[in-house]
Enzyme design. Sequence first.
Site: not given
Length: 131
Positions: A59, A61, A69, A100
Amino acid sequence: MAGNERCVRIRWLDKTYRRSHPAGISSKQYHCACFFDGRIVGFGRALSDGVFNAAIYDVVVHRDFQKRGIGKAIVEDLLAQLRHVSCVHLIATTGNEPFYQQAGFKKIKTAMGRYLSRDLAREYLEGGENA
């Protein structure tokens, strides 16, 4: 004795699973990507046997798009894709555990790992320097 027969004998595969997956366990890949102006700014992926276990990986970004978000949306999308899977695992990057936990993940009592890299072993395994 075939693998499925062995599993049935130890009651690992129940009748429901055998009916829905007569050929045995298969693996599936799940993906989610987020775009901004035509470029990927975040993505995540997961692997699963499609029934019992899944693991979320990567994951990620882009730093310019964090705290908006996007990571949350990626995790939510992957979990929605995995909604039928009994257990979803992941390894959080050091320091990101609260992120998480907000998504519903909890520490696992019996989780274990093995790393070829000494640096990763020190960072992620109990015993750190002695791992």
